[in-house]
Design an enzyme around this catalytic site. Structure first.
Site, short mmCIF file in Angstrom:
data_model
loop_
_atom_site.label_atom_id
_atom_site.label_comp_id
_atom_site.label_asym_id
_atom_site.label_seq_id
_atom_site.Cartn_x
_atom_site.Cartn_y
_atom_site.Cartn_z
CD GLU A 56 -2.34 1.36 2.83
OE1 GLU A 56 -3.17 2.17 3.32
OE2 GLU A 56 -2.00 0.28 3.89
CB ILE A 58 1.66 5.69 3.53
CG1 ILE A 58 1.74 4.20 3.94
CG2 ILE A 58 0.98 6.44 4.65
CD1 ILE A 58 0.22 3.73 4.08
CG ASP A 103 16.27 0.99 11.12
OD1 ASP A 103 16.75 1.74 11.73
OD2 ASP A 103 16.26 1.31 9.55
CE1 TYR A 107 16.32 10.82 9.04
CE2 TYR A 107 16.79 10.01 10.97
CZ TYR A 107 17.00 10.74 10.29
OH TYR A 107 17.82 11.94 10.59
CG ASN A 108 12.59 3.38 9.18
OD1 ASN A 108 12.52 3.73 7.93
ND2 ASN A 108 13.50 2.70 9.60
CG ASP A 119 13.19 0.58 6.44
OD1 ASP A 119 13.33 -0.65 5.71
OD2 ASP A 119 13.92 1.25 6.63
N1 LIG Z 1 4.30 2.44 1.76
C1 LIG Z 1 4.79 3.46 1.57
N2 LIG Z 1 4.09 4.42 1.23
C2 LIG Z 1 4.64 5.72 0.85
N3 LIG Z 1 5.93 5.88 1.01
C3 LIG Z 1 6.78 5.06 1.56
C4 LIG Z 1 6.48 3.76 1.70
N4 LIG Z 1 7.44 2.81 1.95
C5 LIG Z 1 8.37 3.69 2.04
N5 LIG Z 1 8.21 4.93 1.74
C6 LIG Z 1 9.24 5.97 1.43
O1 LIG Z 1 10.52 5.44 0.99
C7 LIG Z 1 11.57 5.78 1.76
C8 LIG Z 1 12.31 4.74 2.23
O2 LIG Z 1 11.65 3.57 2.55
P1 LIG Z 1 12.18 2.51 3.69
O3 LIG Z 1 11.21 1.35 3.58
O4 LIG Z 1 12.19 3.35 4.99
O5 LIG Z 1 13.70 2.01 3.13
P2 LIG Z 1 14.99 2.37 3.55
O6 LIG Z 1 15.08 3.22 4.58
O7 LIG Z 1 15.56 1.07 3.64
O8 LIG Z 1 15.63 2.79 2.31
C9 LIG Z 1 10.81 6.22 3.34
O9 LIG Z 1 11.38 6.93 3.89
C10 LIG Z 1 9.46 6.81 2.58
O10 LIG Z 1 9.65 8.16 2.35
MG LIG Z 2 13.77 3.63 6.31
#
Ligand SMILES: Nc1ncnc2c1ncn2[C@@H]1O[C@H](COP(=O)(O)OP(=O)(O)O)[C@@H](O)[C@H]1O
Ligand SMILES: [Mg+2]
Length: 166
Positions: A56, A58, A103, A107-108, A119
């Protein structure tokens, strides 16, 4: 490799890097499904294949802001609510879900009509030999962040012992 090796759900750990990545993707999918069961708001997992995980989105046109992106607009009251929500997440995942995110940080966490935790690739189960270390890391990161924002936080080591010693 170390993160995956300790996860009892993985079983035989592929030597081949491609297959290792596939196992990582599959685990993130399983983690999202598992977190939902314990009433944590996360992006709903849709499907995965090989190294691709669909979930999904977000946000609307743009992804929802991360807690880190909007912290300047928040008030003490917001931080207090987020702090107790996130500590509650750590607690529920651990006590009811036998699980740890690993984690969890500003940021997450996306803010979209309330907090959404993202994440989940490194999240793992209690039986993983690294789980205690990850649990402590989550408690420490969340606690230190909100302490810096002026929240009257609970000592994370006390909380850690409380969660582990029962
Ligand atoms: N389901 C989601 N919907 C919208 N944005 C997302 C979603 N998942 C991740 N993001 C965006 O992508 C970025 C990186 O995703 P993340 O899962 O935190 O990976 P990583 O930190 O390992 O690069 C997040 O900070 C967010 O901005
Ligand atoms: Mg992340």
């Amino acid at each position: 490799w170390e993160y995956l090796a300790g996860d009892p759900r993985i079983g035989y750990l592929p030597k081949d890097m491609r297959k290792l990545i596939f196992a990582w993707t599959r685990r993130e999918f399983k983690n999202l499904q598992r977190a939902i069961k314990y009433a944590v708001r996360v992006p709903e997992p849709i499907i995965f294949r090989n190294n691709v995980l669909v979930m999904e989105f977000i946000g609307d046109e743009l992804p929802a802001p991360r807690l880190k992106d909007v912290e300047k607009n928040l008030e003490k009251r917001d931080f207090e609510e987020l702090y107790s929500y996130l500590i509650g997440v750590i607690e529920r995942l651990w006590k009811r879900g036998d699980m740890v995110h690993g984690d969890l940080s500003e940021y997450n966490v996306l803010l979209w009509d309330g907090p959404v935790v993202i994440d989940w690739s490194q999240a793992t189960v209690r039986r993983n030999r690294m789980s205690l270390e990850l649990l402590k890391r989550d408690l420490r990161n969340v606690t230190n962040y909100f302490a810096r924002k002026g929240v009257d936080v609970e000592d994370y080591e006390v909380k850690f012992r409380e969660l582990v010693e029962r």
